[in-house]
Design an enzyme around this catalytic site. Structure first.
Site, PDB file in Angstrom:
ATOM      1  N   LYS A  57       0.868  -1.138  -0.091  1.00 28.39           N
ATOM      2  CA  LYS A  57       0.032   0.081  -0.062  1.00 28.39           C
ATOM      3  C   LYS A  57       0.814   1.402   0.170  1.00 28.39           C
ATOM      4  CE  LYS A  57      -4.502  -1.551   1.567  1.00 28.39           C
ATOM      5  NZ  LYS A  57      -5.576  -1.313   2.696  1.00 28.39           N
ATOM      6  N   LYS A  95      -4.368  -9.830  -5.842  1.00 27.78           N
ATOM      7  CA  LYS A  95      -5.768 -10.493  -5.189  1.00 27.78           C
ATOM      8  C   LYS A  95      -6.979  -9.658  -5.819  1.00 27.78           C
ATOM      9  CE  LYS A  95      -6.143  -8.065  -1.028  1.00 27.78           C
ATOM     10  NZ  LYS A  95      -6.273  -7.650   0.240  1.00 27.78           N
ATOM     11  N   LYS A 108     -11.198  -4.254  -3.257  1.00 26.38           N
ATOM     12  CA  LYS A 108     -11.980  -3.157  -3.364  1.00 26.38           C
ATOM     13  C   LYS A 108     -11.378  -2.097  -3.840  1.00 26.38           C
ATOM     14  CE  LYS A 108     -13.472  -3.622   1.507  1.00 26.38           C
ATOM     15  NZ  LYS A 108     -12.058  -3.985   1.958  1.00 26.38           N
TER      16      LYS A 108
END
Ligand code: TYM
Length: 329
Positions: free
Chosen positions: A113, A194, A197
Site C-alpha cells: 500500500k 488479489k 475493492k
C-alpha cells in the site's frame, strides 16, 4: 460448554467484493450458529488512507447492511462499528508501544500500500497493532479472514505472547480461520493480484452490489488463456484456476465436479455457468440489502451491538491497564 469466541472485521473503504464474501463474510455466517461471534465494521482502519467523510459514512452503513443481508443474524452475533467502542483506539495505542518498527516494516500489506507513494501516513504503518487490539480486546479464539491477513494475525499472536510474558497471563492466543477454497480470490484482469475493492479498475472485481448484468459482463470479460480446457492448475492456468475457485466457493461443488461438468466445452459455457451461479448467490442478497437499508433498523442494531461489545472491551481494557501499572480510579 462455553462457546468459542469469534471476531472479525471488514473495512468500509470501498465496495465489498466477492473476494471479501468468499474469503471472510460467508464464514462469519456459518460460524454464528456455533460460536460467540463479534463482527465489526473497521472504520478506524479505513482512515489509514484518506477517506471522503460522506463516502465513509455511506460505506460504513453499507458494510453493516451487507453483513445482515449476507445472513448474519443480530440475535445470534454482535454487529458493531469499531469507532463506537473507544477501547479499540485505546488498546491499539497500548499495543503500539509494544510493537517493534522491524515487525511493521515486514508487513507485506504495508509494503504494497505504501509502494511508490511520496508520503505515507503513520496510521498505515501502525495499522496491524490496531488490528491486534481489535482481536485481543475480545479475547477471540478464532478469527475468520482471507489469506492476506495471515501476517497480521501472526503479529497479533506475537503481541499477545509479548504482553503475557511481560505483564502476566492476560490474552488468549487467537487462531486464524482461513477457508480451504477461496482464501485468496484473484483479480479478474490479472491473476497475480488479489481481487480488491481498492483496485481503480472496477472490471477487476465483482462487487457484492453489482447488478446482474454487470456481473455477467465482468465475468465474460475475465482474462483466461489461449487454451480451452477447464482445469485447476494454478501454476500453468492461474486465471482459469481462479474462476474455478470462485465457482466452487459459490456453489459448494468441488473443483473436480465443475471440471467434469465442462469437460471438452471450452471457456464460453464455463463462464456463463459461473456468471449465473454468482448472480444466483448475489441477487437475493441484494434484495435483502435494499430492504434493510430502507427499513431504518440499522442504527438500532448497531447501537445494541455497541452496548454488548463495549461491555466486553471495558472488562479487558481494565485488566490490561491495571496489569500495566495504570492507576485505576
Ligand atoms: P479487508 O477489509 O481488506 O477485507 C475483509 C476480509 O476479506 C478478506 N479478503 C479476501 N479473501 C479472499 N480473497 C480476496 N481477494 C480477499 N480480499 C479480502 C480479508 O482477508 C478479510 O478477512 N485488516 C483487515 C480488517 C480487520 C480485521 C480486524 C480482520 C481489522 N481488524 C480484526 C479481522 C480481525 C482488512 O483490511 O480486511
Amino acid at each position: 460448554m462455553t462457546k468459542l469466541r469469534v471476531l472479525s472485521g471488514m473495512q468500509p473503504s470501498g465496495q465489498p467484493t466477492l473476494g471479501n464474501y468468499i474469503g471472510a463474510m460467508r464464514n462469519y455466517v456459518k460460524l454464528q450458529h456455533t460460536h460467540d461471534c463479534y463482527f465489526m465494521v473497521v472504520d478506524l482502519h479505513a482512515i489509514t488512507v484518506p477517506q471522503d467523510p460522506g463516502a465513509l459514512k455511506e460505506q460504513t452503513e453499507s458494510v453493516a447492511a451487507l453483513y445482515l443481508a449476507a445472513g448474519i443474524d443480530p440475535s445470534q452475533a454482535t454487529i458493531f462499528l469499531q469507532s463506537s467502542v473507544s477501547g479499540h483506539a485505546e488498546l491499539g495505542w497500548l499495543l503500539t508501544t509494544l510493537t517493534y518498527m522491524g515487525e511493521l516494516e515486514r508487513m507485506t500489506q504495508f509494503k504494497d500500500k505504501s509502494e511508490g507513494k511520496e508520503s505515507v501516513g503513520v496510521g498505515l504503518f501502525t495499522y496491524p497493532s490496531l488490528m491486534a487490539a481489535d482481536i485481543l480486546l475480545y479475547n477471540a479464539d478464532l478469527v475468520p479472514v482471507g489469506d492476506d491477513q495471515k501476517q497480521h494475525l501472526e503479529l497479533t499472536r506475537d503481541l499477545a505472547h509479548r504482553f503475557n510474558g511481560r505483564f502476566g497471563d492476560t490474552f488468549k492466543i487467537p487462531q486464524g480461520y482461513i477457508p480451504e477454497v477461496g482464501a485468496r480470490i484473484m483479480s479478474l484482469d490479472d491473476a497475480s493480484k488479489k481481487m480488491s475493492k481498492s483496485n481503480p479498475n472496477a472490471g477487476s472485481y465483482i462487487a457484492m452490489l453489482d447488478a446482474p448484468d454487470v456481473i455477467r459482463k465482468k465475468i465474460s470479460r475475465a482474462v483466461t488463456d489461449s487454451g480451452r480446457e477447464v482445469k485447476f492448475d494454478p501454476v500453468n492456468k492461474p486465471e482459469v484456476s481462479n474462476l474455478l475457485s470462485i465457482y466452487s466457493a459459490v456453489t459448494d461443488q468441488s473443483v473436480e465436479e465443475i471440471e467434469a461438468m465442462y469437460a471438452g466445452q471450452g471457456y464460453g459455457p464455463f463462464k456463463k455457468g459461473l456468471a449465473e451461479a454468482v448472480v444466483a448467490l448475489l441477487e437475493p442478497l441484494q434484495q435483502k440489502y435494499k430492504d434493510i437499508r430502507e427499513s431504518g433498523d440499522l442504527q438500532r442494531i448497531l447501537r445494541e451491538g455497541r452496548e454488548k461489545a463495549s461491555e466486553q472491551a471495558e472488562r479487558t481494557l481494565g485488566e490490561v491497564k491495571s496489569k500495566m501499572g495504570y492507576v485505576i480510579l
